[in-house]
Design a protein around this motif. Sequence first.
Motif, PDB file in Angstrom:
ATOM      1  N   LYS A  59      46.532  32.182  34.818  1.00 62.42           N
ATOM      2  CA  LYS A  59      46.680  33.624  35.035  1.00 62.42           C
ATOM      3  C   LYS A  59      46.874  33.934  36.518  1.00 62.42           C
ATOM      4  N   THR A  60      46.260  33.137  37.394  1.00 63.63           N
ATOM      5  CA  THR A  60      46.451  33.321  38.826  1.00 63.63           C
ATOM      6  C   THR A  60      47.928  33.213  39.184  1.00 63.63           C
ATOM      7  N   SER A  69      50.595  33.389  36.806  1.00 59.76           N
ATOM      8  CA  SER A  69      51.423  34.338  36.047  1.00 59.76           C
ATOM      9  C   SER A  69      51.287  35.762  36.573  1.00 59.76           C
ATOM     10  N   ASP A  70      50.086  36.148  37.008  1.00 56.37           N
ATOM     11  CA  ASP A  70      49.906  37.490  37.568  1.00 56.37           C
ATOM     12  C   ASP A  70      50.776  37.696  38.803  1.00 56.37           C
ATOM     13  N   LYS A  71      50.890  36.657  39.612  1.00 60.84           N
ATOM     14  CA  LYS A  71      51.720  36.770  40.814  1.00 60.84           C
ATOM     15  C   LYS A  71      53.196  36.900  40.444  1.00 60.84           C
ATOM     16  N   TYR A 125      53.781  40.361  39.250  1.00 60.96           N
ATOM     17  CA  TYR A 125      53.755  41.269  40.399  1.00 60.96           C
ATOM     18  C   TYR A 125      55.081  41.214  41.161  1.00 60.96           C
ATOM     19  N   GLY A 163      44.771  38.866  27.387  1.00 59.72           N
ATOM     20  CA  GLY A 163      45.363  37.841  28.245  1.00 59.72           C
ATOM     21  C   GLY A 163      45.769  36.611  27.470  1.00 59.72           C
TER      22      GLY A 163
END
Length: 430
Positions: free
Chosen positions: A178-179, A181-183, A186, A231
């Motif tokens: 997730k670290t 994929s979130d980026k 964004y 998530g």
Amino acid sequence: MAIQHLPHTAIPTWSGFIYQGRVALYHILKQLNTKTENEINELVLQIDSIEDFTILKSIATGGHTPISIHQVKAVKSSLYSTYKEDFEQLEGKWTTLGSQTVEAFFHMATQNEKTKAQIEVLHPNMKIYEYENNAESCSLNDIDIKIKEQIVLALQKYNIVGHNNPDNVQLLSEILEKTVSDKVIYIHALNHGGTAIRNAAYDNPIPLQNFVDAIKTDIASLVLDEVYFEGKIRNNLNRYYQEFCLDCEDNQLSPELKTKMDKYSILFNSYGATAFKEFLQNIRPHKKVSYENLEKYTDLSISEDEMKDSFYQTLLTIKESNGSDGIGWVCSESKQYFPTCINSPDDERNKKRMSERIMKTALSKMVDVPFNSDYLITSACNVDNIEAYANNVSHVNHVDTGEAENETKITQWKKVSLIDLETAKNKLND
């Protein structure tokens, strides 16, 4: 970071990101396991900029300089000719960087017909990335296993309890992924807002220390709530999409079709919590969407076969949407169509069962008809009139909710038909 000397940016493709992101995570975990914490503090991960991913090191004068660039190729082909142009492109970027200390790595999901040594003779300015046991490729399934193996080693390195607990390792793998994929989400959001993807990607790296912090997460403090399960569903949808694209035959997924599919996936990933739940309910009108806890998540979770065999297949087969919000179609007769993940045979028993499920869901959840549809596209099931087939569902013929809005929703559902993909394709691709 200054970008005046930035080489041509890697073209971002969402279907490639899933595998690409996991390969990047695997490589980062290897760095965490082999470097000191001081060394790790100097490094950042950059996604979809100089290359598919890049590891950069901080410099005394400010900013960062690349130490390794990585191109990732997730295709089934083992032919050298499939990769030759990509090999040359990676070498060209290495040359443009103008630094002999930068390493250029090429990652493959499929073993090539040529060996690592043979390829590197032909392309001396790059290296084929090597995994454990001298493996020269790593499949989509295997990369998940390798990530978990590296997480175990990291937990041991930092003396964190839980390395022998598979549930802990699974949770950590989700947090770490997730670290990344979130980026990516964004960066694409910035691009959607007007920032060039080249700038958005280059200016938003992830410090490797973030991954160390994630490894040290107190698993016991995590709450398995709706946010967590949302998530997991997003993660699964992305994985199904990656696998769907990878399973397509080489002549089935042209660059134009791949771009179209990527646009859809970017759209779905951009949805906030409320819009995402509405999206899930719209493409699954025959099932209630609920994931507040483990039981509901397990019982009502998205089906892999439904997504691959019906929903993604529909998006691939039919021309780009001309409906609202980037999904849905209007035919030449002004009839509106919406894709679903309904993957049911076209027999009387299943027609009746599917119609009853849709009406029960509409009654209990008060679901809006997606995109005001006349037709919901299924893999094979055809129903002219959902209401007629759902004759065992109470309150279908006599709505007694006492609420005009709810009565309107039920009335709308009575007018909807199910149509199989092949028939819909013929109507919409004319």
